[in-house]
Enzyme design. Structure first.
Site, PDB file in Angstrom:
ATOM      1  CE  LYS A  83     -17.355 -26.358 -64.385  1.00  0.00           C
ATOM      2  NZ  LYS A  83     -16.332 -25.348 -64.319  1.00  0.00           N
TER       3      LYS A  83
ATOM      4  CB  SER B 181     -19.004 -22.945 -61.089  1.00  0.00           C
ATOM      5  OG  SER B 181     -18.018 -23.127 -62.058  1.00  0.00           O
TER       6      SER B 181
ATOM      7  NE  ARG C 247     -18.253 -17.197 -60.095  1.00  0.00           N
ATOM      8  CZ  ARG C 247     -17.778 -18.435 -59.924  1.00  0.00           C
ATOM      9  NH1 ARG C 247     -18.069 -19.398 -60.765  1.00  0.00           N
ATOM     10  NH2 ARG C 247     -17.006 -18.695 -58.908  1.00  0.00           N
TER      11      ARG C 247
ATOM     12  CG  ASP D  11     -19.482 -23.088 -65.273  1.00  0.00           C
ATOM     13  OD1 ASP D  11     -19.579 -22.459 -64.197  1.00  0.00           O
ATOM     14  OD2 ASP D  11     -18.398 -23.488 -65.722  1.00  0.00           O
TER      15      ASP D  11
HETATM   16  N1  URA Z   1     -13.638 -24.263 -60.698  1.00  0.00           N
HETATM   17  C1  URA Z   1     -14.798 -24.135 -61.389  1.00  0.00           C
HETATM   18  O1  URA Z   1     -15.089 -24.918 -62.273  1.00  0.00           O
HETATM   19  N2  URA Z   1     -15.592 -23.096 -61.075  1.00  0.00           N
HETATM   20  C2  URA Z   1     -15.314 -22.204 -60.106  1.00  0.00           C
HETATM   21  O2  URA Z   1     -16.099 -21.309 -59.873  1.00  0.00           O
HETATM   22  C3  URA Z   1     -14.109 -22.360 -59.412  1.00  0.00           C
HETATM   23  C4  URA Z   1     -13.293 -23.411 -59.713  1.00  0.00           C
END
Ligand code: URA
Length: 434
Positions: free
Chosen positions: A187, A183, A168, A161
């Site tokens: 996590k 994403s 990104r 990520d």
């Molecule tokens: N929060 C995240 O952790 N990832 C994203 O892509 C957008 C918001």
């Protein structure tokens, strides 16, 4: 397998297999897939999207790209909550101690603020002495011993990520529901909780600009949870104006404390009670959300939520005398009043502008390495629906800086004042269980 074939397949709208998605994530992390191919792949996902199955494969591969915390040795249901981010969102600081005060286990990894949004870790660090970086063993020990830990995510969690998010950010590929959902969920799943409540924000200050796209994101993340064996529920709530009245790190801690003492602003209290009611249901302490809400009110009234916040902060090295007497927080050098220029009613307060102005005042970062001024921020004296007369103070801005005219103008411009009384949508628009 060749990355170029995977890109071609997605570009043509094909459905990727688990093996193809794992190949991409592994190659991204070990460096065998160059950034230009990863970026091209991300853009193909932006245009062609992914279905729930592909998004779950991506999430699982990202989650397994680093450490996955195993909380199974800790008895009881482990709960987590995640907000997709906004302005004035200090919910974790009030909500999670309330939930933990019922004996549920809260194991939460949080982030820092960037741009116009704040982060829980920065807010916690505004309490002198607080150290949010615990080893995995200490994180688990704290969850077992006092039932709550809110810490920074370690570098070993979800390296895929970190790499993807950085790409990104600079390739115009942030706005994609499968990419955002994977994403966030990779996590959350790597940090080990059994049940998760997502607060998906919509509005000007949020990633999702309207209710349908927030609902779509919420449902995508719930589907990932279902496929990967975690109980996920979601609310969709408004970020059309900042949450509560305080924006800025120590100001938000003070508001979180006031809320735990029964003196919180009404919109924030509503969110804490509703989210708390759901979490207590997920944790099987309450039979339903209404009973959960009543229990949360009780834990505010009898001070047990506040006591749990003190335990949390003390356990992470923070000086809890600041919570007992919030006047101890250092004040900003200057306080600037922003006044109404006409009579009427507040129809809205643009969160994006308020978040940006708070950053200019010193409360946030425009780059990850920027230093934060904990005392800087904005206190909203008037909120949507309030009547104002010309000359009334709309907001007070706090900063150590003396050259803040652009920030003050941005705050004034964030207020939309009209002659007639507005009809406002409810703060919490939807509750989605599956
Ligand atoms: N929060 C995240 O952790 N990832 C994203 O892509 C957008 C918001």
């Amino acid at each position: 397998m060749r990355m170029v074939d995977i890109i071609e397949k997605k570009k043509a709208g094909g459905k990727l297999s688990k093996e193809e998605i794992s190949f991409f994530v592994k190659g991204l992390v070990d460096g065998s897939i160059p950034d230009y191919q990863a970026s091209s792949f991300l853009m193909s996902v932006v245009f062609r999207s992914m279905d729930d199955e592909e998004t779950s494969y991506l999430t699982e591969a990202m989650m397994n790209s680093g450490d996955v915390i195993d909380l199974s040795s800790i008895p009881g249901i482990k709960l987590d909550k995640h907000s997709t981010g906004g302005v004035g969102d200090k919910t974790s600081l009030s909500l999670m101690p309330l939930v933990a005060s019922f004996g549920l286990k809260v194991a939460k990894m949080s982030g820092r603020g960037l741009g116009h949004t704040g982060g829980t870790l920065d807010k916690m660090e505004s309490i002198p002495g607080t150290n949010v970086y615990l080893s995995e063993d200490d994180f688990k020990r704290q969850v077992r011993d006092i039932g709550i830990a809110i810490v920074g995510q370690t570098a070993e969690i979800d390296p895929a990520d970190k790499k993807l998010y950085a790409l990104r950010d600079v390739t115009g590929t942030v706005e994609s529901i499968p990419l955002i959902a994977s994403s966030i969920m990779s996590k959350k799943l790597a940090s080990g909780s059994d049940a998760i409540l997502l607060d998906v924000k919509y509005g000007r200050g949020a990633f999702m600009k309207d209710v349908p796209s927030a609902r779509h994101l919420a449902k995508t993340m719930i589907a990932i949870g279902r496929r990967l064996g975690r109980a996920v529920r979601a609310i969709v709530s408004g970020m059309e104006e900042p949450l509560g009245r305080a924006v800025g790190n120590s100001l938000e801690v003070i508001e979180a404390v006031e809320t735990l003492k029964g003196r919180g602003p009404s919109d924030f209290v509503e969110l804490v009670e509703t989210a708390g009611g759901i979490l207590l249901t997920q944790g099987k302490v309450a039979h339903d959300e209404e009973e959960g809400k009543l229990l949360i009110r009780k834990a505010i009234a009898d001070g047990s939520g506040f006591k749990k916040l003190e335990q949390l902060i003390a356990s992470e090295g923070g000086d809890i005398s600041y919570l007992e007497n919030t006047d101890k927080f250092q004040k900003a050098k200057f306080a600037y009043e922003i006044k109404a220029t006409e009579d009427g009613f507040v129809h809205g307060i643009d969160s994006l502008s308020i978040g940006h102005a708070a950053m200019l005042l010193g409360a946030g970062r425009s780059r990850a390495e920027d230093r934060i001024d904990f005392a800087a921020g904005i206190y909203l004296m008037k909120k949507a629906g309030d009547q104002v007369a010309k000359g009334d103070v709309l907001a007070v801005a706090y900063s150590d800086k003396s050259d803040v005219q652009p920030a003050l103008e941005e705050i004034g411009g964030a207020y939309c004042v009209e002659k007639e009384k507005p009809s406002l949508p409810p703060l919490i628009r939807e509750y989605i269980r599956q």
